[in-house]
Design a protein around this motif. Structure first.
Motif, PDB file in Angstrom:
ATOM      1  N   ASN A 247     -50.422 -20.878 -26.425  1.00  0.00           N
ATOM      2  CA  ASN A 247     -49.947 -20.521 -27.764  1.00  0.00           C
ATOM      3  C   ASN A 247     -49.907 -19.006 -27.956  1.00  0.00           C
ATOM      4  O   ASN A 247     -48.943 -18.459 -28.489  1.00  0.00           O
ATOM      5  N   ALA A 248     -50.987 -18.331 -27.476  1.00  0.00           N
ATOM      6  CA  ALA A 248     -51.017 -16.874 -27.618  1.00  0.00           C
ATOM      7  C   ALA A 248     -49.916 -16.229 -26.793  1.00  0.00           C
ATOM      8  O   ALA A 248     -49.257 -15.277 -27.242  1.00  0.00           O
ATOM      9  N   THR A 250     -47.077 -17.587 -25.866  1.00  0.00           N
ATOM     10  CA  THR A 250     -45.779 -17.869 -26.494  1.00  0.00           C
ATOM     11  C   THR A 250     -45.541 -16.939 -27.676  1.00  0.00           C
ATOM     12  O   THR A 250     -44.432 -16.382 -27.838  1.00  0.00           O
ATOM     13  N   ASP A 251     -46.566 -16.758 -28.518  1.00  0.00           N
ATOM     14  CA  ASP A 251     -46.418 -15.840 -29.656  1.00  0.00           C
ATOM     15  C   ASP A 251     -46.163 -14.415 -29.179  1.00  0.00           C
ATOM     16  O   ASP A 251     -45.333 -13.693 -29.765  1.00  0.00           O
ATOM     17  N   LEU A 252     -46.869 -14.019 -28.111  1.00  0.00           N
ATOM     18  CA  LEU A 252     -46.683 -12.670 -27.592  1.00  0.00           C
ATOM     19  C   LEU A 252     -45.288 -12.483 -27.017  1.00  0.00           C
ATOM     20  O   LEU A 252     -44.646 -11.441 -27.205  1.00  0.00           O
ATOM     21  N   ASP A 254     -42.618 -14.125 -27.913  1.00  0.00           N
ATOM     22  CA  ASP A 254     -41.688 -14.049 -29.047  1.00  0.00           C
ATOM     23  C   ASP A 254     -41.721 -12.662 -29.677  1.00  0.00           C
ATOM     24  O   ASP A 254     -40.671 -12.095 -30.028  1.00  0.00           O
ATOM     25  N   SER A 255     -42.929 -12.102 -29.807  1.00  0.00           N
ATOM     26  CA  SER A 255     -43.047 -10.770 -30.389  1.00  0.00           C
ATOM     27  C   SER A 255     -42.361  -9.737 -29.506  1.00  0.00           C
ATOM     28  O   SER A 255     -41.606  -8.879 -29.998  1.00  0.00           O
TER      29      SER A 255
END
Length: 508
Positions: A247-248, A250-252, A254-255
């Motif tokens: 999850n981290a 994936t968020d990173l 995306d960022s």
């Protein structure tokens, strides 16, 4: 050392220590108990025979008398395995039981120190060897009262042969030793098997984690269908950690993706107005120069001030254009841009860079060194990006060198060629070297003295990485720096088409 081996060694060591203590305890317990019973039985028989000892007076040639001692007939004929011997200290005579006479043996004589010992104790038991026979001897003093005094007149000895007992204990020692070794070997094998079986789920966890580490998909999980023991809880914990990491990550991602898109889009959007600004400023500058030529002195002064302002605007617009271009190049690098590569002959490319570098603004002397190492030196690369790479290091050298020289030459090894840029500029501390390729990083000594964005060396590092090269930095503060860009050589191409594979030079 693996956990499996450590566990096996622990099992084996504990069992070995247990067997050692058990074997020693058992052996000495049996030894003590058995010989204690033998000594007790020997003492009882000897004490019974001792009560039947009779003194016998023997006249001497000088008219004196001496005493010796005899056993009763049933003790002389004793054949129960107990041997008796009486010794007189007066005349040294010895009286033995018949079973001892049959063996033609004499029990050991009593030494002076043993006589002194006899005078102090009621009896003592010791061991001895007679003609290879191991015997246990019971020694008891014989006292004689004469003229109102009591003196030590002789010794009574009773003995049993213990050779058979010693053989039994020797056999016991052999049995305990062999049995212990076999048990330790069996325990080590069984312990290794148990440790392997117990740790097999951990091997599965390691294999699964290794596959996840080597792969790019963090969605993989460790499959475990065993009991929820320590290993089961460990597997669940790792799977949960992988989920959070996924999850981290994936968020990173995306960022980063949004950031790269913003930088790329902003760079594209900024190039157009900057180009328009620079074009209009250049046009106004030309028009005002023509107007200044026909204007009065007062108007000419005002026009010159306006012209200086326009030149400042043009300079800042040019600097912003360079910054936008650098950001666009780095955005392409972050997006995984793959540059087109071809076989490039380095010597003409470097010579062209040297000619163009003479036109760069500089205060230091520009020296073109020995380029003989570039003869027939081919690399797989992009010509435009290679030129940009060399220009970045040369411009940096000019920027930070106020006096002295900037020099470019080449070196070569068996499979690499190095482009060496050396200057006599500001130099750096060794603590700064690991950070010079970071984006927007500028050494403290250059802040406020030189212009720049701090992106040039980051772009250079990207170009070097794309060409599978490396960079070597040597610097000393106040004395200058030297950068060596190493690029891998390829074989001399004859008919090369883009997309064909090339052999490294050391395989040609």
């Amino acid at each position: 050392m693996s956990i499996r081996l450590r566990l096996t060694l622990w099992y084996t060591g504990i069992l070995s220590l247990t067997l050692l203590l058990f074997g020693i305890g058992l052996y000495y317990l049996l030894h003590f108990y058995y010989y204690d019973s033998v000594e007790t039985d020997l003492k009882e028989r000897a004490d019974t025979a001792y009560t039947r000892i009779q003194p016998r007076i023997t006249p001497t040639l000088g008219g004196d008398i001496s005493f010796d001692f005899v056993l009763q007939g049933r003790d002389l004929l004793n054949n129960t395995g107990t041997y008796y011997q009486l010794t007189s200290f007066d005349n040294g005579s010895q009286n033995r039981s018949n079973n001892l006479k049959d063996l033609n043996l004499y029990l050991p004589e009593i030494s002076d120190s043993e006589k002194q010992r006899l005078a102090r104790v009621d009896y003592f038991i010791d061991r001895s060897t007679i003609d290879s026979f191991e015997i246990l001897i019971y020694n008891r003093p014989i006292y004689l009262s004469q003229n109102g005094t009591t003196r030590l007149a002789g010794v009574f000895q009773a003995a049993v042969i213990i050779e058979s007992y010693e053989k039994v204990f020797a056999l016991l020692r052999l049995i305990l030793t062999v049995t212990s070794l076999l048990l330790v070997l069996l325990a080590a094998s069984f312990g290794w098997f148990l440790a392997r079986k117990a740790l097999r789920p951990i091997d599965k966890v390691i294999d699964a984690a290794s596959q996840i580490e080597k792969g790019t998909d963090l969605g993989n999980r460790i499959n475990y269908d065993g009991p929820q023991d320590e290993i089961g809880r460990l597997t669940s914990t790792i799977n949960g950690m992988l989920g959070r990491l996924q999850n981290a990550y994936t968020d990173l991602e995306d960022s980063y993706r949004r950031q790269r898109r913003f930088v790329s889009d902003a760079s594209h959007e900024l190039r157009t107005p900057l180009t328009t600004i620079r074009g209009n400023v250049d046009l106004l500058e030309k028009m005002w120069r023509k107007t200044a030529a026909v204007s009065s002195d007062q108007d000419r002064d005002q026009l010159e001030m306006s012209l200086e302002a326009m030149q400042d605007i043009a300079g800042e617009a040019e600097r912003m254009t360079r910054l936008v271009n650098d950001l666009l190049a780095l955005a392409r690098a972050d997006a995984g841009f793959q540059m087109e590569k071809d076989a490039v002959l380095l010597q003409p490319l470097v010579e062209q860079v040297i000619r163009r570098a003479q036109l760069l603004p500089r205060r230091a002397e520009w020296i073109a060194g020995d380029l003989s190492a570039l003869e027939e030196a081919y690399v797989l690369g992009n010509k435009d990006y290679l030129q940009q790479l060399i220009f970045i290091f040369i411009e940096n050298a000019f920027k930070y060198t106020e006096e002295g020289f900037v020099k470019l030459d080449a070196v070569r090894t068996a499979d690499q060629v190095g482009l060496r840029i050396q200057d006599t500029g500001l130099g750096m501390d060794k603590e700064e070297v690991p950070h010079i390729f970071d984006r927007f990083y500028r050494a403290d000594v250059s802040r406020g003295k030189t212009s720049g964005t701090g992106l040039g060396l980051s772009i250079a590092k990207w170009i070097i990485d794309e060409h599978q090269g490396s960079i070597e930095v040597t610097t000393r503060k106040g004395e200058g720096s030297m950068f060596v860009v190493w690029l891998p050589l390829i074989g001399l191409p004859t008919t090369f088409e883009s997309g064909h594979s090339l052999q490294p030079l050391n395989q040609v």
